[in-house]
Design a protein around this motif. Structure first.
Motif, short mmCIF file in Angstrom:
data_model
loop_
_atom_site.label_atom_id
_atom_site.label_comp_id
_atom_site.label_asym_id
_atom_site.label_seq_id
_atom_site.Cartn_x
_atom_site.Cartn_y
_atom_site.Cartn_z
N GLY A 34 159.82 37.03 44.84
CA GLY A 34 158.75 36.46 45.67
C GLY A 34 159.28 35.58 46.78
N LEU A 35 160.39 34.88 46.52
CA LEU A 35 160.99 34.05 47.56
C LEU A 35 161.53 34.91 48.69
N ILE A 36 162.15 36.04 48.34
CA ILE A 36 162.63 36.97 49.37
C ILE A 36 161.46 37.50 50.19
N VAL A 37 160.39 37.88 49.50
CA VAL A 37 159.19 38.36 50.20
C VAL A 37 158.63 37.27 51.10
N SER A 38 158.63 36.04 50.61
CA SER A 38 158.09 34.92 51.39
C SER A 38 158.90 34.67 52.66
N ILE A 39 160.22 34.71 52.53
CA ILE A 39 161.09 34.48 53.70
C ILE A 39 160.88 35.58 54.74
N LEU A 40 160.83 36.84 54.28
CA LEU A 40 160.64 37.95 55.21
C LEU A 40 159.27 37.87 55.89
N CYS A 41 158.25 37.57 55.11
CA CYS A 41 156.90 37.49 55.69
C CYS A 41 156.77 36.28 56.61
N ALA A 42 157.40 35.16 56.25
CA ALA A 42 157.36 33.97 57.11
C ALA A 42 158.07 34.25 58.43
N ALA A 43 159.20 34.96 58.37
CA ALA A 43 159.91 35.33 59.60
C ALA A 43 159.05 36.27 60.43
N GLY A 44 158.36 37.21 59.77
CA GLY A 44 157.48 38.12 60.50
C GLY A 44 156.28 37.42 61.10
N LYS A 45 155.76 36.44 60.38
CA LYS A 45 154.58 35.73 60.88
C LYS A 45 154.90 34.84 62.07
N TYR A 59 147.40 40.24 54.42
CA TYR A 59 147.96 40.17 53.06
C TYR A 59 147.76 38.78 52.47
N ILE A 60 148.05 37.75 53.24
CA ILE A 60 147.91 36.38 52.75
C ILE A 60 146.45 36.05 52.45
N GLU A 61 145.55 36.42 53.34
CA GLU A 61 144.14 36.10 53.15
C GLU A 61 143.57 36.82 51.93
N ILE A 62 143.95 38.07 51.74
CA ILE A 62 143.44 38.84 50.60
C ILE A 62 143.91 38.21 49.28
N ILE A 63 145.18 37.86 49.20
CA ILE A 63 145.73 37.32 47.96
C ILE A 63 145.21 35.91 47.69
N ARG A 64 145.14 35.08 48.71
CA ARG A 64 144.73 33.70 48.51
C ARG A 64 143.24 33.54 48.27
N ALA A 102 152.50 35.49 48.78
CA ALA A 102 151.45 35.06 49.72
C ALA A 102 151.46 33.55 49.90
N TYR A 103 151.52 32.83 48.80
CA TYR A 103 151.53 31.36 48.90
C TYR A 103 152.86 30.85 49.45
N GLY A 104 153.95 31.49 49.02
CA GLY A 104 155.27 31.07 49.51
C GLY A 104 155.44 31.29 50.99
N THR A 105 154.81 32.34 51.52
CA THR A 105 154.91 32.62 52.96
C THR A 105 154.37 31.46 53.78
N GLU A 106 153.22 30.95 53.39
CA GLU A 106 152.62 29.83 54.13
C GLU A 106 153.46 28.57 54.00
N ALA A 149 157.50 21.71 47.50
CA ALA A 149 156.28 22.53 47.44
C ALA A 149 156.56 23.88 46.78
N LEU A 150 157.73 24.47 47.06
CA LEU A 150 158.08 25.75 46.45
C LEU A 150 158.27 25.61 44.94
N THR A 151 158.93 24.54 44.51
CA THR A 151 159.14 24.36 43.07
C THR A 151 157.81 24.11 42.36
N SER A 152 156.92 23.37 43.00
CA SER A 152 155.60 23.15 42.40
C SER A 152 154.84 24.46 42.29
N GLN A 153 154.98 25.31 43.31
CA GLN A 153 154.32 26.62 43.28
C GLN A 153 154.90 27.48 42.17
#
Length: 222
Positions: A34-45, A59-64, A102-106, A149-153
């Protein structure tokens, strides 16, 4: 008057330990992927490619904005209609990764946007490649900023993983449900499960605290 009897729980404690191990394995695997997905999505966003940003935003809106239980049911019960069949544990892992991503991306996006443009310009002036600029000037300081924030998530993800027992995944909650059905010692079983989740949460918090002191000390280690 209720007579407390923990003997049936102790007799089946090995099953609870196996369930706890599965919970830890699912949670850790979901965190890494999920962290890898978050980094890639954050870079894309944060990129200039508008269609990519729209897809990630959707993707983020649907999941959240949908319940985690519904997401699990969709993956486990819905995808077979498209010919995609997953085992309970595999479906649980996919659902956890998708949710954490989704949450990690934000969270990571906020860290990336906290980096001053002057630092990026300085890296460009020094002749660093875009990859090195992203790795050393953007990503590492950003991760240091959002690490709490990531560790809390992640802790929240581990606790939320108890829901995967609804699709018969072999986690701690499922092991507890099976033990309770066999012994009818509801209070004793669930108080032990509660204590085990508490111990895991405190343990992971301590591990993350040590990692923060080692990996994010100043100056940032390579």
């Amino acid at each position: 008057m209720y007579t407390f009897n923990f003997e049936p729980v102790l007799a089946g404690f090995d099953k609870l330990l196996i369930g706890a191990l599965v919970t830890v394995q699912l949670s850790c695997a979901a965190m890494v992927i999920g962290l890898i997905v978050s980094i890639l999505c954050a870079a894309g966003k944060t990129s200039r490619v508008a269609p990519l940003r729209w897809v990630i935003d959707a993707y983020i809106e649907i999941i959240r904005n949908t319940p985690f239980l519904v997401q699990i049911f969709f993956i486990f019960f819905g995808l077979p209609a498209l010919g995609i069949r997953l085992s309970p544990n595999s479906a649980a892992l996919v659902a956890l990764v998708v949710n954490f991503g989704a949450y990690g991306t934000e969270i990571i996006r906020a860290g990336i946007e906290s980096i001053q443009k002057g630092q990026i310009e300085a890296g460009t002036a020094l002749g660093l490649s875009k990859l090195k600029i992203f790795r050393y000037i953007i990503m590492k300081p950003a991760l240091r900023t959002v690490y709490p924030a990531l560790t809390s998530q992640f802790i929240y993800l581990m606790l939320t993983s108890s829901v995967v027992s609804a699709i018969s995944a072999d986690d701690l909650a499922a092991a507890g449900n099976d033990l309770q059905s066999a012994t009818f010692a509801s209070f004793e079983v669930y108080i032990v499960i509660t204590a085990m989740y508490l111990v895991m949460s405190i343990g992971f918090s301590a591990v993350f605290s040590m990692i923060e002191k080692v990996a994010f000390r100043y100056p940032l280690s390579r």
